[in-house]
Design an enzyme around this catalytic site. Structure first.
Site, PDB file in Angstrom:
ATOM      1  N   LYS A 110     -50.611  14.929  76.200  1.00 14.69           N
ATOM      2  CA  LYS A 110     -49.442  15.304  76.997  1.00 14.69           C
ATOM      3  C   LYS A 110     -49.650  16.636  77.724  1.00 14.69           C
ATOM      4  CE  LYS A 110     -46.613  12.008  75.154  1.00 14.69           C
ATOM      5  NZ  LYS A 110     -47.611  11.224  74.430  1.00 14.69           N
TER       6      LYS A 110
HETATM    7  C1  LIG Z   1     -47.910   9.890  74.243  1.00 12.18           C
HETATM    8  C2  LIG Z   1     -49.126   9.502  73.498  1.00 12.18           C
HETATM    9  C3  LIG Z   1     -49.759   8.235  73.672  1.00 12.18           C
HETATM   10  C4  LIG Z   1     -49.179   7.156  74.559  1.00 12.18           C
HETATM   11  O1  LIG Z   1     -49.289   7.474  75.933  1.00 12.18           O
HETATM   12  P1  LIG Z   1     -48.398   6.682  76.997  1.00 12.18           P
HETATM   13  O2  LIG Z   1     -48.625   7.383  78.290  1.00 12.18           O
HETATM   14  O3  LIG Z   1     -46.988   6.783  76.509  1.00 12.18           O
HETATM   15  O4  LIG Z   1     -48.883   5.281  77.011  1.00 12.18           O
HETATM   16  C5  LIG Z   1     -50.915   7.974  72.979  1.00 12.18           C
HETATM   17  N1  LIG Z   1     -51.443   8.879  72.117  1.00 12.18           N
HETATM   18  C6  LIG Z   1     -50.877  10.086  71.915  1.00 12.18           C
HETATM   19  C7  LIG Z   1     -51.493  11.023  70.936  1.00 12.18           C
HETATM   20  C8  LIG Z   1     -49.708  10.450  72.591  1.00 12.18           C
HETATM   21  O5  LIG Z   1     -49.135  11.659  72.368  1.00 12.18           O
END
Ligand SMILES: *Cc1c(COP(=O)(O)O)cnc(C)c1O
Length: 492
Positions: A110
């Site tokens: 993120k």
């Molecule tokens: C948010 C997240 C995901 C999923 O990503 P999306 O864009 O929602 O598909 C996968 N792994 C981690 C560690 C995340 O924080």
């Protein structure tokens, strides 16, 4: 390049789309057209560092921003990453590669977008004539809240208030949030579960009186959630960057290309890979990897999206999602820009819990996407196997991708190299990773991290070690019906 709503034809500029977040008709903003890149663009990337690659990508995707101003933003955004490559590509055996996206301050992918978004948002606000402070409100089940707190920390002209369910996040996640530093950050525990916090935030956005009070304080509300164009666009950059790295190192040939396997929840990360492919990156198949919440696996296989199923809590919690909000952008593509069709599918999802795409749309989707899933047992086995065979330590989300890519190769016989996306540091989920490796752990998450470090010799990130001793700065708790007061009190 105007941005269109998936549910209506109105076009807006990129700065407007970023400031608004969601379109007034409830749709998501999608680019009306995309640039067509050539091999020369990727060759040129090889000489650039990551911030320069990100700035160039964003200048292709976002009208209204110059590459020069984007470069200043990207330099600031990625300065705090703990790897000079920012998003390095590591090689495993068998022409498998891992794109590591967890080198930012909160140890999950993120950060790749949420470190950039505040810069984009403040610039976009200036460009659209918005003079009020941007007050970000977010409810979090864990990772997004901390990434937003770090992203907006001390960014002039913004503030961020994060609500998390009291007792409803992991100990490490809570510690990460309540130790957050910055003059403009607020963290409040809500007496309720995640849905209560989420519903409360949505209610504040819809509350005219609350908006008036904020306006009187010189503030306007905004959100940092993953449907914002300002979060999607920075994610395209790392796919272009990874392709450039693989090409320049001679790991893949331009004609051969690479498959990309993404551990998926809201469909945001994999959608960025799809945009990169659409822009001309040498990406062949997109492998959508889910945990036991396998709604997307079924959708890709059958063309039916059906959320009427049990919700499972797993060891890859950031993918415990049954409604993948960013999928709407891909549906717009499948509907060939027919907004009424997208609207109808979304209404059906809301009222009936399911919708089906046409046979031809399904065929187009299956030509590009493969869907697979790994349950917790397969995920743990994947962590152990990749450690044993390649000496590579993966977190549970990454391990889901590494498991599904094996299934893909087995089912398809496709020998194309595969780039798996790593979305979190294994040390963010130390206890589950240690358990998968058969390391016995007693005590808290920090003890688990130490045991994992001793067992594997892979150094834990400094951010994990520091967390244990950081002072708690946020202790506020509120009733679920009084979140508006809690926000206002933060500004008193
Ligand atoms: C948010 C997240 C995901 C999923 O990503 P999306 O864009 O929602 O598909 C996968 N792994 C981690 C560690 C995340 O924080």
């Amino acid at each position: 390049m105007p941005y269109l709503s998936t549910r209506g034809a109105e076009g807006v500029s990129a700065p407007e789309a970023i400031v608004r977040g969601i379109a007034p008709d409830g749709g998501l903003y999608v680019p009306a057209s995309l640039p067509a890149l050539t091999k020369a663009d990727f060759d040129a990337f090889a000489a650039l560092d990551y911030p320069a690659r990100a700035a160039r990508t964003l200048s292709w995707l976002l009208d209204g921003f110059s590459e020069k101003e984007l470069l200043a933003m990207a330099r600031a955004a990625y300065a705090r990453f703990d790897d000079p490559a920012v998003a390095p590509v590591k090689a495993l055996s068998g022409r498998r590669f891992v794109l590591e996206l967890f080198h930012g301050p909160t140890l999950a992918f993120k950060d790749m977008a949420l470190q950039m978004l505040p810069h984009l948002m403040t610039a976009a606000a200036r460009k659209t004539g918005e003079e009020r402070e941007i007050a970000i409100l977010t409810a979090t089940s864990g990772d997004t809240g901390k990434a937003a707190l770090e992203g907006f920390r001390d960014i002039a002209g913004t503030s961020v208030t994060v609500f998390y369910p009291q007792g409803g996040v992991s100990a490490v996640q809570e510690k990460q949030m309540v130790t957050s530093q910055g003059r403009n950050v607020h963290v409040v525990a809500v007496k309720g579960n995640f849905d209560d916090a989420q519903t409360g935030v949505k209610a504040l956005f819809a509350d005219a009186d609350f908006r008036r009070e904020m306006n009187a304080l010189g503030k306007t509300l905004s959100s940092a959630n993953s449907i914002n164009l300002g979060r999607l666009a920075p994610q395209v950059a790392y796919y272009l960057s990874a392709c450039a790295d693989l090409l320049s190192r001679g790991e893949i040939a331009w004609e051969e290309g690479v498959n990309v396997c993404v551990p998926t929840g809201n469909f945001g990360n994999i959608l960025a890979a799809w945009y990169a492919r659409r822009m001309g990156a040498p990406i062949r198949r997109l492998i959508c990897a889910s945990n036991r919440n396998d709604v997307l696996t079924d959708f890709i296989r059958t063309g039916v999206y059906d959320r009427r199923r049990d919700f499972h809590k797993t060891i890859s919690p950031s993918m415990d999602i049954l409604i993948s909000s960013n999928l709407e952008r891909y549906l717009w593509e499948l509907a060939e820009g027919d907004c009424a069709q997208v609207h109808a599918w979304m209404e059906q999802l809301k009222t009936e819990g399911a919708y089906a795409v046409s046979e031809s749309a399904k065929a187009r989707m299956r030509a590009c996407f493969f869907g697979g899933f790994a349950d917790d047992k397969a995920t743990a086995a994947s962590i152990a196997r990749v450690w044993r065979q390649d000496g590579y330590l993966s977190d549970p989300h990454t391990a889901v991708a590494l498991a599904v890519l094996e299934d893909y190769r087995h089912d398809s016989g496709d020998p194309t190299p595969i780039l798996a996306v790593s979305t979190a540091s294994p040390y963010k989920f130390s206890a589950d990773v240690a358990a998968a490796l058969g390391v016995s752990v007693s005590g808290d998450a920090f003890d688990a991290a130490r045991a994992l470090e001793d067992h594997t010799g892979v150094p834990a990130p400094r951010a994990v070690k520091e967390l244990k001793t950081l002072p708690v700065l946020h202790t506020r708790v509120c009733e679920k019906g009084r979140m508006g007061e809690a926000v206002l009190r933060g500004f008193a």
